[in-house]
Design a protein around this motif. Structure first.
Motif, PDB file in Angstrom:
ATOM      1  N   MET A 730      23.617 -24.817   3.148  1.00 53.11           N
ATOM      2  CA  MET A 730      24.470 -23.746   2.659  1.00 53.11           C
ATOM      3  C   MET A 730      24.959 -22.965   3.882  1.00 53.11           C
ATOM      4  SD  MET A 730      24.694 -24.128  -0.571  1.00 53.11           S
ATOM      5  CE  MET A 730      25.450 -22.587  -1.039  1.00 53.11           C
ATOM      6  N   LEU A 731      26.298 -22.996   4.079  1.00 55.77           N
ATOM      7  CA  LEU A 731      26.896 -22.372   5.255  1.00 55.77           C
ATOM      8  C   LEU A 731      27.586 -21.081   4.838  1.00 55.77           C
ATOM      9  CD1 LEU A 731      27.746 -22.557   8.283  1.00 55.77           C
ATOM     10  CD2 LEU A 731      29.782 -23.791   7.507  1.00 55.77           C
ATOM     11  N   ASP A 732      27.347 -20.050   5.635  1.00 53.10           N
ATOM     12  CA  ASP A 732      27.967 -18.761   5.339  1.00 53.10           C
ATOM     13  C   ASP A 732      28.424 -18.135   6.648  1.00 53.10           C
ATOM     14  OD1 ASP A 732      28.904 -16.597   4.022  1.00 53.10           O
ATOM     15  OD2 ASP A 732      26.955 -15.672   3.630  1.00 53.10           O
ATOM     16  N   LEU A 733      29.650 -17.598   6.634  1.00 54.87           N
ATOM     17  CA  LEU A 733      30.199 -16.874   7.779  1.00 54.87           C
ATOM     18  C   LEU A 733      30.334 -15.411   7.384  1.00 54.87           C
ATOM     19  CD1 LEU A 733      33.060 -19.315   8.892  1.00 54.87           C
ATOM     20  CD2 LEU A 733      30.702 -19.242   9.703  1.00 54.87           C
ATOM     21  N   GLU A 734      29.763 -14.551   8.218  1.00 52.11           N
ATOM     22  CA  GLU A 734      29.778 -13.129   7.919  1.00 52.11           C
ATOM     23  C   GLU A 734      30.458 -12.378   9.059  1.00 52.11           C
ATOM     24  OE1 GLU A 734      25.747 -12.051   7.430  1.00 52.11           O
ATOM     25  OE2 GLU A 734      25.471 -13.116   5.526  1.00 52.11           O
ATOM     26  N   ALA A 735      31.242 -11.374   8.679  1.00 47.20           N
ATOM     27  CA  ALA A 735      31.879 -10.541   9.700  1.00 47.20           C
ATOM     28  C   ALA A 735      30.815  -9.820  10.499  1.00 47.20           C
ATOM     29  CB  ALA A 735      32.830  -9.539   9.049  1.00 47.20           C
ATOM     30  N   PHE A 736      31.005  -9.822  11.819  1.00 49.84           N
ATOM     31  CA  PHE A 736      30.021  -9.201  12.707  1.00 49.84           C
ATOM     32  C   PHE A 736      30.674  -8.017  13.405  1.00 49.84           C
ATOM     33  CE2 PHE A 736      27.457  -9.010  16.662  1.00 49.84           C
ATOM     34  CZ  PHE A 736      26.206  -8.849  16.077  1.00 49.84           C
ATOM     35  N   PRO A 737      30.142  -6.814  13.264  1.00 49.67           N
ATOM     36  CA  PRO A 737      30.767  -5.627  13.870  1.00 49.67           C
ATOM     37  C   PRO A 737      30.924  -5.783  15.375  1.00 49.67           C
ATOM     38  CG  PRO A 737      29.034  -4.994  12.325  1.00 49.67           C
ATOM     39  CD  PRO A 737      28.924  -6.475  12.512  1.00 49.67           C
ATOM     40  N   GLY A 738      32.111  -5.403  15.856  1.00 48.38           N
ATOM     41  CA  GLY A 738      32.379  -5.442  17.283  1.00 48.38           C
ATOM     42  C   GLY A 738      32.769  -6.791  17.815  1.00 48.38           C
ATOM     43  N   SER A 739      32.952  -7.774  16.957  1.00 47.72           N
ATOM     44  CA  SER A 739      33.302  -9.109  17.423  1.00 47.72           C
ATOM     45  C   SER A 739      34.343  -9.715  16.491  1.00 47.72           C
ATOM     46  CB  SER A 739      32.051 -10.010  17.475  1.00 47.72           C
ATOM     47  OG  SER A 739      32.414 -11.340  17.810  1.00 47.72           O
ATOM     48  N   THR A 740      35.284 -10.468  17.089  1.00 47.39           N
ATOM     49  CA  THR A 740      36.276 -11.165  16.263  1.00 47.39           C
ATOM     50  C   THR A 740      35.726 -12.471  15.715  1.00 47.39           C
ATOM     51  OG1 THR A 740      37.168 -12.217  18.254  1.00 47.39           O
ATOM     52  CG2 THR A 740      38.200 -10.158  17.547  1.00 47.39           C
ATOM     53  N   LEU A 741      34.617 -12.958  16.305  1.00 44.20           N
ATOM     54  CA  LEU A 741      33.984 -14.183  15.808  1.00 44.20           C
ATOM     55  C   LEU A 741      32.960 -13.809  14.742  1.00 44.20           C
ATOM     56  CD1 LEU A 741      33.449 -16.117  19.159  1.00 44.20           C
ATOM     57  CD2 LEU A 741      35.251 -16.439  17.465  1.00 44.20           C
ATOM     58  N   PRO A 742      32.822 -14.633  13.712  1.00 44.32           N
ATOM     59  CA  PRO A 742      31.879 -14.308  12.636  1.00 44.32           C
ATOM     60  C   PRO A 742      30.441 -14.685  13.010  1.00 44.32           C
ATOM     61  CG  PRO A 742      33.006 -16.351  12.145  1.00 44.32           C
ATOM     62  CD  PRO A 742      33.610 -15.849  13.424  1.00 44.32           C
ATOM     63  N   ARG A 743      29.529 -14.179  12.225  1.00 47.90           N
ATOM     64  CA  ARG A 743      28.123 -14.556  12.333  1.00 47.90           C
ATOM     65  C   ARG A 743      27.880 -15.750  11.408  1.00 47.90           C
ATOM     66  NH1 ARG A 743      24.006  -9.831  11.258  1.00 47.90           N
ATOM     67  NH2 ARG A 743      25.267  -9.758   9.362  1.00 47.90           N
ATOM     68  N   VAL A 744      27.247 -16.821  11.949  1.00 45.12           N
ATOM     69  CA  VAL A 744      27.032 -18.062  11.197  1.00 45.12           C
ATOM     70  C   VAL A 744      25.625 -18.030  10.607  1.00 45.12           C
ATOM     71  CG1 VAL A 744      27.011 -20.576  11.293  1.00 45.12           C
ATOM     72  CG2 VAL A 744      28.585 -19.275  12.754  1.00 45.12           C
ATOM     73  N   HIS A 745      25.591 -18.168   9.309  1.00 47.94           N
ATOM     74  CA  HIS A 745      24.305 -18.136   8.610  1.00 47.94           C
ATOM     75  C   HIS A 745      24.104 -19.465   7.879  1.00 47.94           C
ATOM     76  CE1 HIS A 745      20.800 -16.237   6.856  1.00 47.94           C
ATOM     77  NE2 HIS A 745      21.184 -16.642   5.649  1.00 47.94           N
ATOM     78  N   ILE A 746      23.004 -20.191   8.236  1.00 44.76           N
ATOM     79  CA  ILE A 746      22.686 -21.482   7.623  1.00 44.76           C
ATOM     80  C   ILE A 746      21.402 -21.311   6.813  1.00 44.76           C
ATOM     81  CG2 ILE A 746      22.049 -23.886   8.066  1.00 44.76           C
ATOM     82  CD1 ILE A 746      23.723 -23.742  10.595  1.00 44.76           C
TER      83      ILE A 746
END
Length: 943
Positions: A730-746
């Motif tokens: 299960m892959l999830d991308l979450e917005a990460f404060p201060g960064s244009t790249l998301p946080r990857v959650h597996i």
């Protein structure tokens, strides 16, 4: 008696001698009485006469004064020092030689009805309304001037005062002479006044139909203001009339502005006007009905030359030169302007009238306008009941040019007609051409502009119609805008483009038209775009400045894109757009030339709320070596990855809000959502094969990309030399404060390996973080499957391994720290049987090897642990502990093995790949994809 007779005789003789003397002495009294009586009978009153004694050839009147009502106006006249010169032989025939009036005065009073001093009743209809004279006929008017009872009349000075007038003619004086010889008059009269300069009238002729009148002024250059001549000759029952009129326009205006207010700039008009005419008119024509009843025409010519230095501050140096002919009747005047006529002027343009970007390249002064007549212009004025009707046909050509500028504007008028501007009908043509290659930037974002617009102009009842001809074009050479550059663009009208404008309602409407836009090359960053053909269709264009509406279509054919080594397939695009002040909409469709790739969507922009949306949808794309192939798009292919089969599709929606004009410093607020679908994606990365990757995810973004909800990711098989199958997470991308790249959650990662399972419960990857740690859990790994990796004949085993492998991700790579796998109770069996030759070699190499081979021939273990460490260089260190027994050796006593093994994993996997012939399997995979694809292609083609 005789004496008495003598006395009577002498008395009679004396009486004869004294009678002339008595008569001569009483002449002034007798003549005064007779003249007063005669003048009174003719309506004169308040008569005063002072006569002198006649001489042999002269007679003087010291004073003659009288009053008379003429046309209900009272005239008071006083003449002094009048001298009559005569010959006695002609005097008895009533003919005088000369009459001289040295001085006199005439007062023209107010109408008699307002003058109470006359003593007359203003209600007396007989005096207020005298009998109207019968209308004159042309024949009577053209009769010779009456024979005057003198040969010359000389007037020294007669002052005229008009009490009811406040014009410059209120107080003037007249002087001059009037000669009459052989029925011909010659008059020369001078006019002076306190408010006017000196003027002189000259008249010569035998009748009004045969006369010449001139107006002169010694204060002007030339001295002649105007000259009129007329000649009339009887022809059967008609009268042939011809005449001329010449006038100095500037001098006539100078005279006219003494009596009427004339614009100060118009008073500087100078030049000459010449008219000549001829006609044959019945002699019985009445002059008071001449205009309305005469069916004959008055034909003539005209010539005008005029100049004006200034006109309303918007033009100067106006020049007009025209000549032609005219024909006038009672209900129609026709005219023709000949081809050598012209007009020209310099126009001054207000800076506010020039658009801001063009002010630096368009000068304000000396815009030159010229009007010529390449062929005669024929026109007419018809006098109708409602209003005069004007028509004009021919060619009037105007040219507008600017000094030191290549801009040219030419317009021509071929027809015009109408009662007034409101119902004017006109037709013409125009040509607007030019080329600008300097002083364009930064005001105009172009290095060079060239244009050529030609077409037709028409006006019909307050509706102006402009029609551009095909091949009209606009070409621009554009400078780069940051990383975007269109070197050259040409817009060409393929079909006529017609637009009409209703001047009354201020509405415009354009007919459908077809245009072509040529852009040989477009570059953006490192990308080069070439467009084979661009077609623009205007389907609708109408409205006003506040309520306009337009619809059209843009077709882009043969778009080829190259970005270094990336060559996407050639595509075609279609855009259908509609716009109005409140809303802008675009629907579009993009397809590859073979139609295997299709992208469509729409754009909406609300001009009131400033909100906009973009919707995109990518139809399912099949990737295959015979279809869309990444190696063909990117050539040479720089990466070791290739997609051999699978399908991609997706759709997205973007919304934004444009900042208002008052908040222009702010950036647009963007939000996006995208659905990506991957189905059965297969291929290889170098010699690693992946098979059937599938997922369906939804991405959203505001400041950075994220996923609306976790997405399942599945991979059927991964061949690295070791087969990993049934991978899922299960892959999830979450917005990460201060960064244009998301946080990857597996979460819930699992895969099958060696008939067991590998899994990660949960793992989060943060792009800004340099180190990440997580644990890989192993369950039920088959020892027999693992032993097969050694590729030793006769080596096999049973049992299952469980454990945890701690993993560390760094910028340098993947590391394993203190990984541990343990055999699941009750353990298992390892059997190793070698061939005789191999066993002999091993025994000779190490004396303990015989014992090891004997133990492993049937080793029953109950303890098997493997400690693992792996660094980013690819070195794997295994620490193996094995405890158990061989029932056939040493009566089944326990045996312990401790083994440390160091391997280079990349090299090991490569050897395994070679051993398993993965490259051959890749080729078979590609061939299988081709075989499944080719029939489908044939079937689609047959359809």
């Amino acid at each position: 008696m005789q004496t008495r007779r003598r006395r009577l005789l002498w008395l009679g003789f004396a009486s004869l001698l004294l009678a002339p003397m008595v008569l001569y002495g009483s002449f002034p009294f007798i003549a005064t009485a007779l003249l007063q009586e005669e003048l009174s009978k003719n309506g004169f009153k308040h008569i005063t006469i002072q006569l002198g004694y006649p001489r042999t050839n002269t007679f003087q009147v010291q004073e003659l004064a009288f009053e008379k009502d003429i046309a209900e106006t009272l005239y008071k006249c006083t003449l002094h020092d009048m001298t009559f010169t005569y010959r006695l032989t002609e005097l008895f025939n009533g003919q005088l030689q000369h009459i001289a009036i040295e001085r006199g005065s005439v007062t023209i009073g107010r109408p008699v009805a307002a003058d109470v001093s006359t003593g007359q009743d203003v209600t007396d209809e007989t005096s207020a309304s005298p009998e109207q004279a019968p209308p004159l006929t042309l024949d009577e008017l053209l009769k010779p001037f009456p024979i005057l009872p003198f040969s010359q009349l000389r007037i020294g000075e007669i002052s005229i005062h008009r009490s009811s007038d406040d014009s410059p003619l209120q107080n003037i004086s007249l002087s001059g002479t009037l000669d009459h010889h052989d029925g011909k008059w010659q008059a020369q009269i001078g006019v002076d006044g306190a408010e006017i300069p000196s003027y002189e009238f000259t008249l010569s002729g035998t009748s009004l139909g045969d006369a010449m009148v001139s107006l002169h002024s010694p204060t002007t250059t030339p001295s002649t203001l105007a000259q009129f001549s007329s000649q009339a000759k009887p022809v059967a029952d008609n009268t042939h009339i011809q005449g001329t009129l010449t006038a100095n326009i500037g001098n006539v205006i100078t005279l006219a502005e003494r009596f009427y207010p004339i614009d100060q700039e118009l008073s500087k008009l100078a030049g000459t006007l010449s008219l000549s005419w001829t006609s044959t008119i019945p002699q019985t024509t009445k002059l008071d009905t001449f205009i309305t009843t005469v069916s004959k025409t008055l034909d003539g010519t005209f010539q005008v030359q005029a100049t004006l230095p200034q006109l309303q501050g918007h033009a100067n140096n106006l020049k007009v030169a025209a000549q032609g002919w005219f024909s006038a009747a009672h209900d129609r005047v026709a005219w023709t302007i000949l081809e050598n006529s012209y007009a020209s002027t310099n126009i001054r343009i207000d800076q506010a009238m020039i658009p801001e970007p063009a002010r630096s390249i368009i000068p304000r002064k000396d815009h030159h306008l010229s009007i010529t007549f390449p062929r005669p212009l024929k026109g007419a004025i018809e006098f109708q009941k409602q209003a005069p009707f004007v028509t004009a046909d021919g060619l009037v050509q105007s040219e507008y040019r600017i000094p030191d500028s290549p801009v040219k504007l030419r317009a021509s008028l071929t027809h015009a007609s109408g009662h007034s501007f409101e119902d004017l009908m006109a037709e013409g043509e125009f040509l607007l051409s030019g080329m600008l290659d300097r002083q364009l930037e930064p005001d105009i974002p172009a290095k060079r502009l060239e244009w050529n617009f030609s077409g037709a102009l028409a006006m019909n009842n307050q509706t102006m119609r402009v029609s551009l001809r095909p091949r009209s074009f606009l070409q621009a050479s554009l400078p780069p805008i940051k990383e975007f550059h269109i070197p050259e663009a040409t817009l060409t009208f393929v079909q006529p483009f017609t637009i009409s404008y209703d001047l009354n309602h201020q509405l415009w409407n354009a007919e459908p038209s077809f245009l072509r836009l040529t852009t040989p090359q477009i570059s953006w960053q490192d990308m080069t775009i070439q467009v084979q053909d661009t077609k623009l269709t205007m389907k609708q264009l109408k409205g006003s400045l506040s309520t306009w509406e337009t619809q059209g279509q843009v077709v882009l054919l043969g778009i080829e894109t190259a970005n270094k080594n990336i060559v996407p397939p050639k595509t075609n695009w279609k855009f259908a757009f509609s716009a109005q002040p409140r809303l802008f909409q675009v629907k579009f469709l993009g397809q590859s030339s073979d139609k295997q790739l299709s992208l469509y969507g729409h754009i909406n922009q609300n001009m009131i709320s400033k909100e906009g949306t973009l919707a995109l949808k990518l139809t399912p794309v099949s990737l295959s070596p015979m279809g869309i192939n990444l190696k063909e798009i990117i050539n040479p292919w720089p990466n070791p990855v290739d997609i051999t089969s699978g399908q991609l599709s997706g759709e997205s929606q973007v919304t934004w809000t444009v900042p208002s004009d008052s908040d222009s410093g702010s950036s647009p607020q963007l939000a996006a959502k995208a659905n990506i679908s991957i189905d059965g994606l297969s291929g290889h990365y170098d010699n690693i094969i992946f098979d059937s990757l599938s997922t369906n995810m939804t991405l959203v973004t505001a400041d950075s990309w994220a996923m609306a909800q976790p997405a399942p990711v599945r991979l059927n098989k991964l061949e690295t030399g070791v087969t990993i199958s049934n991978m899922s997470m299960m892959l999830d991308l979450e917005a990460f404060p201060g960064s244009t790249l998301p946080r990857v959650h597996i979460r819930d990662f699992s895969a099958q390996l060696f008939d067991g399972e590998m899994g990660i419960k949960e793992f989060t990857f943060i792009p800004s973080k340099a180190r990440h740690e997580f644990t890989l859990q192993a369950k039920g790994l088959d020892v027999g499957k693992i032993l097969k990796l050694e590729q030793q004949e006769g080596l096999k085993g049973t049992g299952l391994l469980d454990g945890n492998i701690p993993l560390v991700l760094t910028e340098e790579g993947v590391e394993v720290l203190d990984g541990l796998l343990s055999a699941r109770p009750p353990g298992g069996i390892i059997q190793y049987h070698t061939g005789e030759g191999t066993a002999d070699v091993l025994k000779n190499t190490n004396e303990n090897m015989n014992l090891v081979l004997q133990a492993l021939s049937n080793f029953h273990y109950d303890v098997l642990t493997i400690g693992a460490d792996y660094d980013h260089t690819g070195t794997l260190l295994l620490r193996t502990k094995l405890q158990g027994k061989n029932p056939a050796l040493y009566s089944g006593k326990p045996i312990h093995f401790n083994l440390n093994v160091e391997e280079n994993i990349p090299a090991l996997l490569k050897s395994l790949q070679v051993a398993k012939d993965i490259e051959g399997r890749i080729e078979k995979l590609i061939q299988r994809s081709e075989q499944t694809l080719i029939p489908g292609l044939y079937n689609s083609e047959s359809k």
